[in-house]
Design an enzyme around this catalytic site. Structure first.
Site, short mmCIF file in Angstrom:
data_model
loop_
_atom_site.label_atom_id
_atom_site.label_comp_id
_atom_site.label_asym_id
_atom_site.label_seq_id
_atom_site.Cartn_x
_atom_site.Cartn_y
_atom_site.Cartn_z
N GLU A 261 0.86 -1.18 0.08
CA GLU A 261 0.04 0.08 -0.03
C GLU A 261 0.90 1.33 0.01
O GLU A 261 1.88 1.11 0.86
CB GLU A 261 -0.92 -0.13 1.16
CG GLU A 261 -1.86 -1.18 1.33
CD GLU A 261 -3.23 -1.20 2.13
OE1 GLU A 261 -2.91 -0.24 3.19
OE2 GLU A 261 -3.83 -1.86 2.30
N HIS A 279 -7.87 1.96 1.32
CA HIS A 279 -7.78 1.27 2.79
C HIS A 279 -8.50 2.51 3.74
O HIS A 279 -8.27 3.03 4.61
CB HIS A 279 -6.48 1.33 3.29
CG HIS A 279 -6.33 0.17 4.51
ND1 HIS A 279 -4.92 -0.40 4.92
CD2 HIS A 279 -6.94 0.03 5.43
CE1 HIS A 279 -5.28 -1.20 5.94
NE2 HIS A 279 -6.51 -0.94 6.27
#
Length: 530
Positions: A261, A279
């Protein structure tokens, strides 16, 4: 009298400051300004952070007075927990603050996939009017599979019930009666994948669940399957997902979490039949405020010397020093216990025998449950939510004490019943001046093995040559056996071996050993020492 200094290193809600109360000197610093952070930590008793402030070993060492690191959220990637533990600094988080937000995001992804909402929005904003292109499907009477029935999975199920969907679920730690209460039919993972029109995932990322949804699973799925992962990155094999979406083997996916990420360069970014979010599971005003208020309360408890339910590394609070060494022991026994369970647990007894029984040992019950659920549920497990997790699953929990311990000064035992009627148990003790943590019993077999990071437990019919067989296979695989003990109740009956190994054993090796020695139980147990 000088007030303890509480440092706020990132922007938190006014309610967080209010929850701290008037008993502290509350100061602020930009946690991303490293020199300023280290200087401000010098005389701080507690620090509150979110995700941007790095509380590593250097930051922890910057203060000789630091007692608490409070993360206003769930994840703790920015906190060096082992360094904090070594320094005697308590780490707390807010494990239940985002459960509603995470559940609602999953629902949002399901609806976005069903009705093509993101693409239809983008098309309309471009001045287009392509109604037929964005024809979708209803959730009504569709089969929706929920993988993981912990707190978040339960909230998702409760919300989906209103859509009139047919709910099926997979969670080996949930009893059929509990699933029935939720209106869910329990299935194997393979059956769930085969029958579901939608799947939403709510399980922790562990070695066993990493890549759980892979190419073989997608090969079983309906072409109209739409799958959502707002849990942990990597539970869905991203390469397999890309291939399934690219070839239209499945209809769509909604992904909020990724292996890396941000997912820069991921081929998933190229696809039209996937909805991606950065997220956002905990990114609501309500979740952030709940997290801040929760950790503020924990800071108050910790600095006043009381039990801190949300501590992730130490129990904290007014616990007798004689009881305290039993906390990490029983938590590790809980991890071993859950790994030995071959089905849903319906009851657990935490037995405390010996001199410890004369003390207040309620914290040992909490620590045992924390260990049991550590690698079972998707949310962070703490002393406050572990009993709730047991209650949600319909697990009867008892704490039993007995002043008599025949072989050791103190023995801690976890004894449980499974849904199929079988029973499991594991016992441990602390030995010697160094208080070495040892397992002294498994499923009725007497052993004495130090608890190690990697354990292998297996039982088989006692006969000559077995040790040579599995010893050779571990050797050929380059895995060193650091310790071993064999126990049996009678000659020629069942035997149980417990090994400590220096590195994890791959599944294919364990299956090879299982077949070769005709084992009726074989488990590798990876124990978390953090």
């Amino acid at each position: 009298m000088t007030k303890p200094i509480v440092l706020i290193a990132e922007e938190l809600s006014p309610a967080t400051v209010d929850a701290l109360g008037p008993d502290f000197d509350v100061r602020s610093v930009d946690g991303t300004d490293r020199p300023a952070l280290l200087a401000a930590l010098a005389d701080a008793s507690a620090v509150l952070v979110r995700s941007a402030t790095q509380m590593d070993a250097e930051a922890i060492a910057a203060s000789k007075q630091l007692q608490v690191i409070a993360r206003a959220g769930v994840g703790l990637d920015n906190v060096d927990i082992p360094a904090a533990t070594t320094a005697g600094v308590m780490v707390v988080n807010a494990p239940t603050s985002n459960v509603t937000s995470a559940a609602e995001l999953a629902i949002g992804h399901l609806l976005a996939l069903a009705r093509h909402i993101p693409d239809a929005n983008a098309s309309t904003k471009r001045g287009e009017w392509k109604r037929s292109r964005f024809s979708g499907v209803e959730l009504f009477e569709k089969t929706i599979g929920i993988v993981g029935l912990g707190r978040i999975g339960t909230l998702v199920a409760q919300r989906l019930a209103g859509f009139g969907a047919n709910l099926v679920g997979y969670d080996p730690y949930v009893t059929p009666s509990r699933a029935q209460q939720l209106g869910i039919t329990l299935l194997s993972l393979e059956e769930l994948v085969k029958t579901s029109d939608f799947i939403t995932i709510h399980i922790p990322k562990t070695p066993e669940t990493t890549g759980l949804i892979d190419a073989d699973m997608f090969a079983m799925a309906k072409p109209e399957l739409r799958i959502v992962n707002a849990s942990r990155g990597g539970i869905i094999d991203e390469d397999a997902l890309y291939a399934a979406l690219k070839s239209k083997r499945i209809a769509g996916a909604g992904i909020d979490v990724f292996v890396s990420e941000p997912p820069t360069g991921s081929p998933l970014l190229e696809l039209d039949n996937i909805v991606l979010t950065p997220h956002l599971g905990a990114s609501t005003e309500e979740a952030q405020e709940k997290a801040g208020v929760s950790v503020a309360k924990s800071v108050r408890l910790a600095l006043s010397g009381e039990l801190v339910p949300d501590a992730v590394n130490v129990a904290g609070g007014i616990i007798d020093p004689y009881v305290r060494p039993g906390i990490p022991l029983v938590e590790k026994l809980g991890q071993v216990f859950s790994a030995l369970a071959d089905g849903a647990i319906i009851s657990v007894d935490i037995e405390v025998k010996g001199e410890l029984s004369e003390y207040d040992v309620k914290v040992l019950k909490l620590a045992a449950l924390k260990g049991i659920f550590t690698n079972v549920v998707s949310e962070s497990v703490s002393y406050v939510n572990a009993p709730v997790l047991a209650e949600q699953r319909g697990i009867l929990v008892r704490l039993l004490t007995d002043s008599v311990s025949e072989e050791y000064r103190n023995v801690l035992t976890l004894r449980g019943a499974l849904a199929d009627g079988s029973q499991i148990s594991v016992s441990g003790t602390l030995t010697g001046t160094k208080q070495i943590e040892k397992i002294v019993e498994i499923n009725g077999y007497d052993v004495e093995v130090p608890i190690a990071k990697h354990l292998v437990v297996f039982s088989y019919d006692d006969r000559p040559g077995i040790v040579a067989v599995y010893g050779q296979k571990f050797g050929e695989a380059g895995i060193n056996i650091a310790g071993m003990q064999i126990a049996r109740r009678a000659r020629g009956g069942k035997a149980l071996s417990v090994l400590t190994i220096d590195s994890p054993a791959p599944d294919h090796l364990l299956e090879d050993i299982r077949t070769a020695i005709r084992a009726d139980l074989l488990r590798e147990i990876d124990v978390d020492f953090d």
